[in-house]
Design a protein around this motif. Structure first.
Motif, PDB file in Angstrom:
ATOM      1  N   GLY A  63      52.362  32.542  38.491  1.00 27.67           N
ATOM      2  CA  GLY A  63      52.674  31.334  39.244  1.00 27.67           C
ATOM      3  C   GLY A  63      51.701  31.010  40.348  1.00 27.67           C
ATOM      4  N   GLY A  64      50.515  31.592  40.301  1.00 28.06           N
ATOM      5  CA  GLY A  64      49.545  31.351  41.353  1.00 28.06           C
ATOM      6  C   GLY A  64      48.553  30.256  40.993  1.00 28.06           C
ATOM      7  N   HIS A  65      48.210  29.462  41.974  1.00 27.94           N
ATOM      8  CA  HIS A  65      47.167  28.440  41.819  1.00 27.94           C
ATOM      9  C   HIS A  65      46.391  28.389  43.137  1.00 27.94           C
ATOM     10  CE1 HIS A  65      48.869  27.030  38.022  1.00 27.94           C
ATOM     11  NE2 HIS A  65      50.054  27.101  38.600  1.00 27.94           N
ATOM     12  N   ALA A  84      50.546  42.044  43.080  1.00 23.81           N
ATOM     13  CA  ALA A  84      49.382  41.290  42.620  1.00 23.81           C
ATOM     14  C   ALA A  84      48.825  40.421  43.733  1.00 23.81           C
ATOM     15  CB  ALA A  84      49.761  40.436  41.414  1.00 23.81           C
ATOM     16  N   GLN A  85      49.697  39.787  44.475  1.00 27.30           N
ATOM     17  CA  GLN A  85      49.261  38.934  45.567  1.00 27.30           C
ATOM     18  C   GLN A  85      48.554  39.744  46.652  1.00 27.30           C
ATOM     19  OE1 GLN A  85      53.118  37.168  46.319  1.00 27.30           O
ATOM     20  NE2 GLN A  85      52.500  35.226  45.408  1.00 27.30           N
ATOM     21  N   ALA A  86      49.029  40.970  46.897  1.00 25.33           N
ATOM     22  CA  ALA A  86      48.398  41.823  47.904  1.00 25.33           C
ATOM     23  C   ALA A  86      46.996  42.235  47.471  1.00 25.33           C
ATOM     24  CB  ALA A  86      49.255  43.061  48.157  1.00 25.33           C
ATOM     25  N   VAL A  87      46.843  42.589  46.201  1.00 28.42           N
ATOM     26  CA  VAL A  87      45.517  42.952  45.693  1.00 28.42           C
ATOM     27  C   VAL A  87      44.585  41.745  45.760  1.00 28.42           C
ATOM     28  CG1 VAL A  87      44.221  43.676  43.654  1.00 28.42           C
ATOM     29  CG2 VAL A  87      46.386  44.798  44.207  1.00 28.42           C
ATOM     30  N   LEU A  88      45.074  40.595  45.346  1.00 25.02           N
ATOM     31  CA  LEU A  88      44.257  39.386  45.324  1.00 25.02           C
ATOM     32  C   LEU A  88      43.881  38.928  46.731  1.00 25.02           C
ATOM     33  CD1 LEU A  88      43.000  37.104  43.691  1.00 25.02           C
ATOM     34  CD2 LEU A  88      45.228  35.962  43.667  1.00 25.02           C
ATOM     35  N   ALA A  89      44.806  39.066  47.677  1.00 24.42           N
ATOM     36  CA  ALA A  89      44.582  38.554  49.031  1.00 24.42           C
ATOM     37  C   ALA A  89      43.482  39.290  49.771  1.00 24.42           C
ATOM     38  CB  ALA A  89      45.882  38.630  49.832  1.00 24.42           C
TER      39      ALA A  89
END
Length: 208
Positions: free
Chosen positions: A113-115, A59-64
């Protein structure tokens, strides 16, 4: 000839990232699972965990990489280019699953847990640069603060696309963007600039 190991690894990572975007777009973060993504990408567990250690890291990779999923090269300048960009993004949200998934994850990131407002701030920077250009061209009214309006515009656009997604699966998003600009442009653009700005013909038909 066998595919070089490095090229194969890059291709596998791209397959996983695209499959993850599809699953996140369809199911949201909570409804997605590593097994669903593996099935969609048609990779083994070993192949998956070589590139991504968890659903959260995917998810972090897609969002980044949100801005990397769109490729806008408008031929205009200043305020017209900003208007064109907002309609281009509307089309990308309708058709580009990588961009669409990254936007959904930006909204849902509290679930993992992302902000992190980086994705939003990147668009603020992009919009502000075009507003600065518009100001240099004399297209903005004297009391417009480019940085402030860029923040307002990103916030308004984010809310509009979420509302459109809930209401129509974003089918009516271009129409809603027309409405947004009809109310915002009189507040920021000079009368001469407003007279020459244009919206895409298909969006205007929808809003008629």
């Amino acid at each position: 000839m066998a595919e070089p190991k490095q090229e194969r690894a890059v291709r596998t990572r791209e397959l996983i990232l695209y499959a993850a975007a599809e699953i996140f777009d369809e199911c949201g973060y909570s409804g997605a699972s590593i097994s669903k993504i593996m099935d969609r990408a048609q990779v083994t567990q070993g192949g998956m965990y070589f590139h991504f250690k968890s659903k959260r890291s995917l998810a972090q990779a897609v969002l980044a990489h949100q801005q990397e999923f769109v490729n806008f090269s408008g031929g205009t300048n200043g305020l017209q280019k900003l208007v064109d960009l907002t309609f281009f993004l509307a089309r990308e949200l309708q058709n580009n699953v990588l961009f669409r998934a990254s936007v959904r994850l930006a909204v849902e990131q509290g679930e993992f847990g992302g902000h992190d407002d980086t994705a939003y701030q990147e668009w603020v920077t992009e919009f502000r640069a075009l507003l600065n250009e518009a100001s240099e061209l004399g297209e903005l009214q004297a009391d417009v603060d480019e940085a402030e309006f860029a923040n307002v515009l990103v916030g308004a656009y984010s809310g509009i696309q979420v509302f459109s997604n809930i209401s129509s699966g974003r089918a009516d998003l271009p129409e809603r963007i027309v409405s947004m600009w009809r109310y915002l442009l009189p507040a920021v653009a000079t009368p001469q600039t407003r007279a020459r700005l244009s919206f895409p013909a298909d969006a205007q038909r929808m809003a008629a």
